[in-house]
Design a protein around this motif. Structure first.
Motif, PDB file in Angstrom:
ATOM      1  N   UNK A 221       0.834  -1.199   0.000  1.00  0.00           N
ATOM      2  CA  UNK A 221       0.000   0.000   0.000  1.00  0.00           C
ATOM      3  C   UNK A 221       0.876   1.260   0.000  1.00  0.00           C
ATOM      4  N   UNK A 222       1.856   1.295   0.857  1.00  0.00           N
ATOM      5  CA  UNK A 222       2.671   2.498   1.003  1.00  0.00           C
ATOM      6  C   UNK A 222       4.140   2.195   1.192  1.00  0.00           C
ATOM      7  N   UNK A 223       4.713   1.378   0.324  1.00  0.00           N
ATOM      8  CA  UNK A 223       6.127   1.007   0.428  1.00  0.00           C
ATOM      9  C   UNK A 223       6.755   1.044  -0.956  1.00  0.00           C
ATOM     10  N   UNK A 224       7.969   1.595  -1.032  1.00  0.00           N
ATOM     11  CA  UNK A 224       8.665   1.690  -2.315  1.00  0.00           C
ATOM     12  C   UNK A 224       9.507   0.445  -2.560  1.00  0.00           C
ATOM     13  N   UNK A 225       9.689   0.055  -3.817  1.00  0.00           N
ATOM     14  CA  UNK A 225      10.534  -1.098  -4.125  1.00  0.00           C
ATOM     15  C   UNK A 225      12.014  -0.754  -3.951  1.00  0.00           C
ATOM     16  N   UNK A 226      12.777  -1.723  -3.458  1.00  0.00           N
ATOM     17  CA  UNK A 226      14.230  -1.539  -3.398  1.00  0.00           C
ATOM     18  C   UNK A 226      14.824  -1.812  -4.783  1.00  0.00           C
ATOM     19  N   UNK A 227      16.137  -1.786  -4.892  1.00  0.00           N
ATOM     20  CA  UNK A 227      16.766  -1.922  -6.211  1.00  0.00           C
ATOM     21  C   UNK A 227      16.435  -3.254  -6.875  1.00  0.00           C
ATOM     22  N   UNK A 228      16.481  -4.331  -6.107  1.00  0.00           N
ATOM     23  CA  UNK A 228      16.191  -5.650  -6.675  1.00  0.00           C
ATOM     24  C   UNK A 228      14.728  -5.756  -7.085  1.00  0.00           C
ATOM     25  N   UNK A 229      13.837  -5.276  -6.227  1.00  0.00           N
ATOM     26  CA  UNK A 229      12.409  -5.306  -6.528  1.00  0.00           C
ATOM     27  C   UNK A 229      12.086  -4.394  -7.715  1.00  0.00           C
ATOM     28  N   UNK A 230      12.763  -3.265  -7.793  1.00  0.00           N
ATOM     29  CA  UNK A 230      12.586  -2.353  -8.924  1.00  0.00           C
ATOM     30  C   UNK A 230      12.948  -3.047 -10.230  1.00  0.00           C
ATOM     31  N   UNK A 231      14.077  -3.711 -10.247  1.00  0.00           N
ATOM     32  CA  UNK A 231      14.532  -4.385 -11.471  1.00  0.00           C
ATOM     33  C   UNK A 231      13.538  -5.453 -11.906  1.00  0.00           C
ATOM     34  N   UNK A 232      13.007  -6.215 -10.954  1.00  0.00           N
ATOM     35  CA  UNK A 232      12.044  -7.257 -11.293  1.00  0.00           C
ATOM     36  C   UNK A 232      10.749  -6.649 -11.828  1.00  0.00           C
ATOM     37  N   UNK A 233      10.260  -5.599 -11.159  1.00  0.00           N
ATOM     38  CA  UNK A 233       9.014  -4.964 -11.584  1.00  0.00           C
ATOM     39  C   UNK A 233       9.151  -4.392 -12.994  1.00  0.00           C
ATOM     40  N   UNK A 234      10.251  -3.704 -13.250  1.00  0.00           N
ATOM     41  CA  UNK A 234      10.437  -3.100 -14.569  1.00  0.00           C
ATOM     42  C   UNK A 234      10.580  -4.165 -15.653  1.00  0.00           C
ATOM     43  N   UNK A 235      11.248  -5.271 -15.328  1.00  0.00           N
ATOM     44  CA  UNK A 235      11.389  -6.359 -16.299  1.00  0.00           C
ATOM     45  C   UNK A 235      10.014  -6.935 -16.648  1.00  0.00           C
ATOM     46  N   UNK A 236       9.172  -7.125 -15.646  1.00  0.00           N
ATOM     47  CA  UNK A 236       7.841  -7.663 -15.882  1.00  0.00           C
ATOM     48  C   UNK A 236       7.002  -6.705 -16.729  1.00  0.00           C
ATOM     49  N   UNK A 237       7.062  -5.421 -16.402  1.00  0.00           N
ATOM     50  CA  UNK A 237       6.249  -4.439 -17.120  1.00  0.00           C
ATOM     51  C   UNK A 237       6.750  -4.236 -18.550  1.00  0.00           C
ATOM     52  N   UNK A 238       8.050  -4.272 -18.738  1.00  0.00           N
ATOM     53  CA  UNK A 238       8.599  -4.158 -20.095  1.00  0.00           C
ATOM     54  C   UNK A 238       8.186  -5.358 -20.941  1.00  0.00           C
ATOM     55  N   UNK A 239       8.133  -6.527 -20.318  1.00  0.00           N
ATOM     56  CA  UNK A 239       7.694  -7.723 -21.036  1.00  0.00           C
ATOM     57  C   UNK A 239       6.221  -7.597 -21.428  1.00  0.00           C
ATOM     58  N   UNK A 240       5.412  -7.053 -20.514  1.00  0.00           N
ATOM     59  CA  UNK A 240       4.000  -6.846 -20.825  1.00  0.00           C
ATOM     60  C   UNK A 240       3.821  -5.836 -21.944  1.00  0.00           C
ATOM     61  N   UNK A 241       4.641  -4.767 -21.920  1.00  0.00           N
ATOM     62  CA  UNK A 241       4.559  -3.755 -22.966  1.00  0.00           C
ATOM     63  C   UNK A 241       4.953  -4.338 -24.321  1.00  0.00           C
ATOM     64  N   UNK A 242       6.006  -5.141 -24.322  1.00  0.00           N
ATOM     65  CA  UNK A 242       6.435  -5.773 -25.573  1.00  0.00           C
ATOM     66  C   UNK A 242       5.360  -6.696 -26.131  1.00  0.00           C
ATOM     67  N   UNK A 243       4.677  -7.403 -25.232  1.00  0.00           N
ATOM     68  CA  UNK A 243       3.600  -8.296 -25.654  1.00  0.00           C
ATOM     69  C   UNK A 243       2.455  -7.505 -26.275  1.00  0.00           C
ATOM     70  N   UNK A 244       2.103  -6.375 -25.658  1.00  0.00           N
ATOM     71  CA  UNK A 244       1.023  -5.543 -26.193  1.00  0.00           C
ATOM     72  C   UNK A 244       1.415  -4.968 -27.552  1.00  0.00           C
ATOM     73  N   UNK A 245       2.624  -4.457 -27.644  1.00  0.00           N
ATOM     74  CA  UNK A 245       3.063  -3.839 -28.897  1.00  0.00           C
ATOM     75  C   UNK A 245       3.192  -4.868 -30.031  1.00  0.00           C
ATOM     76  N   UNK A 246       3.345  -6.128 -29.656  1.00  0.00           N
ATOM     77  CA  UNK A 246       3.441  -7.182 -30.658  1.00  0.00           C
ATOM     78  C   UNK A 246       2.113  -7.760 -31.088  1.00  0.00           C
ATOM     79  N   UNK A 247       1.032  -7.276 -30.492  1.00  0.00           N
ATOM     80  CA  UNK A 247      -0.302  -7.792 -30.822  1.00  0.00           C
ATOM     81  C   UNK A 247      -0.724  -7.403 -32.239  1.00  0.00           C
TER      82      UNK A 247
END
Length: 365
Positions: free
Chosen positions: A339-365
């Protein structure tokens, strides 16, 4: 399947002297512009027909006792084709929503603070509002006749800021200054500093009250602008929220749309356990609102709900969105701890990797 249902008052046929009032329910259906809907009723053993003409869209009446059984899918499948989004429009919205989520993660990580969970659950809503629904001008943020949006759950400012950046109100790079000293992007929205922000919010319950006041002011001034406000399902535990809803109904604010982000979680856990607001839709109806219940991550359902909101006259409209807190980031989804916590460096990297993968999937539709 979530249900989407809305009651509409009877509408007088064109060129008729009076409306034949009935207690039916109008369900949006596919038809050509300007056609006539017919209701057959029995009175005194004789069949009579009532014709209802609509200037822009055509509805069909269904029995009052069964209106709550209408599913979202039924409404969407029957929407007029000219109101349906194209595949490309939906693809663009999905891609932008991914970028909004990335902005949330980038901002909260850079700030080492913030509220990612509720920002992510509302990312699709922010995207739809700023890319399709709101009549706003990024080059003139204070345009007097613009639509207004009030983020009543002000702590999810990272999501709002990311959407404003995508819409062009300020550079995306500004998101990295979230909560920094001297930045115009602070932890809660500031209407005096941030382009595109219509109300300073943060104290729960006050945003929706300000939004209702804006809607009434627009009515008094004869303006056609609309006012939208987003609340959290934990926020509606506040009594002031329901005072604002009563106000909106009393003044027949049909230019006012309240959106509830029903992700089921607040800072202390499940809203149902902390102080249950359920049943949300039924309570809103009791306060005089017309209500749509939708999947808040489905752009077709968002489109249908806002179309119905704009067509409602004589009373305020509410959209109850069923969403997932932390949507789009696997380890944040449905977790109150985010609810109110920021991701650390490792969590940031994982989140961005997941979201970039989702974006690539959408753009490839």
């Amino acid at each position: 399947m979530m249900g989407l249902w809305v009651r509409f008052p009877p509408v007088a046929p064109r060129r008729s002297k009076r409306c034949h009032a009935c207690s039916g329910v109008f369900l949006l259906r596919s038809s050509e512009m300007g056609k006539t809907a017919t209701r057959r009723t029995w009175r005194g053993g004789k069949r009579s027909e009532r014709f209802l003409h609509f200037a822009k869209v055509c509805f069909i009446i269904i029995p009052k006792e069964t209106w709550q059984d209408c599913s979202t899918a039924a409404v969407l499948n029957n929407c007029e084709k000219e109101h349906a989004m194209t595949t490309n429009e939906k693809k663009q919205l999905m891609a932008t929503a991914c970028k909004v989520r990335m902005g949330v993660i980038e901002g909260t990580h850079a700030a080492k603070a913030g509220h990612p969970g509720g920002s992510l659950s509302a990312a699709d809503l922010f995207t739809y509002l700023y890319c399709k629904e709101l009549n706003v001008d990024p080059s003139n943020p204070k345009w007097e006749d613009r639509d207004r949006f009030v983020l009543s759950k002000g702590h999810t400012a990272p999501g709002l800021y990311a959407a404003l950046a995508q819409r062009g109100f300020f550079p995306e790079s500004d998101l990295l200054t979230l909560r920094h000293i001297g930045s115009h992007l602070q932890g809660h929205p500031n209407m005096n500093e941030t382009p595109g922000v219509d109300m300073s919010t943060g104290s729960l319950g006050q945003g929706v009250s300000a939004a209702a006041g804006m809607a009434l002011a627009a009515k008094y001034q004869g303006k056609s602008c609309r006012v939208y406000t987003l609340l959290g399902d934990g926020e509606i535990q506040e009594g002031q929220v329901w005072e604002a809803f009563m106000f909106a109904h009393h003044y027949k604010l049909d230019n006012f749309c309240a959106i509830i982000d029903n992700n089921g979680l607040q800072i202390d856990g499940r809203v149902a356990d902390v102080m249950s607001p359920y049943p949300i839709a039924e309570k809103l109806r009791a306060f005089g609102f017309r209500v749509a219940e939708i999947d808040g991550h489905d752009f077709d359902q968002l489109e249908a709900a806002f179309t119905l909101a704009r067509g409602t006259k004589g009373c305020p409209f509410a959209i109850v969105m069923k969403t997932t807190k932390g949507k789009g980031v696997s380890y944040m989804e449905d977790q109150a701890g985010w609810h109110g916590k920021a991701p650390n460096d490792e969590e940031y990297a994982q989140a961005m990797a997941e979201l970039k993968a989702q974006l690539a999937e959408v753009e490839g539709m």
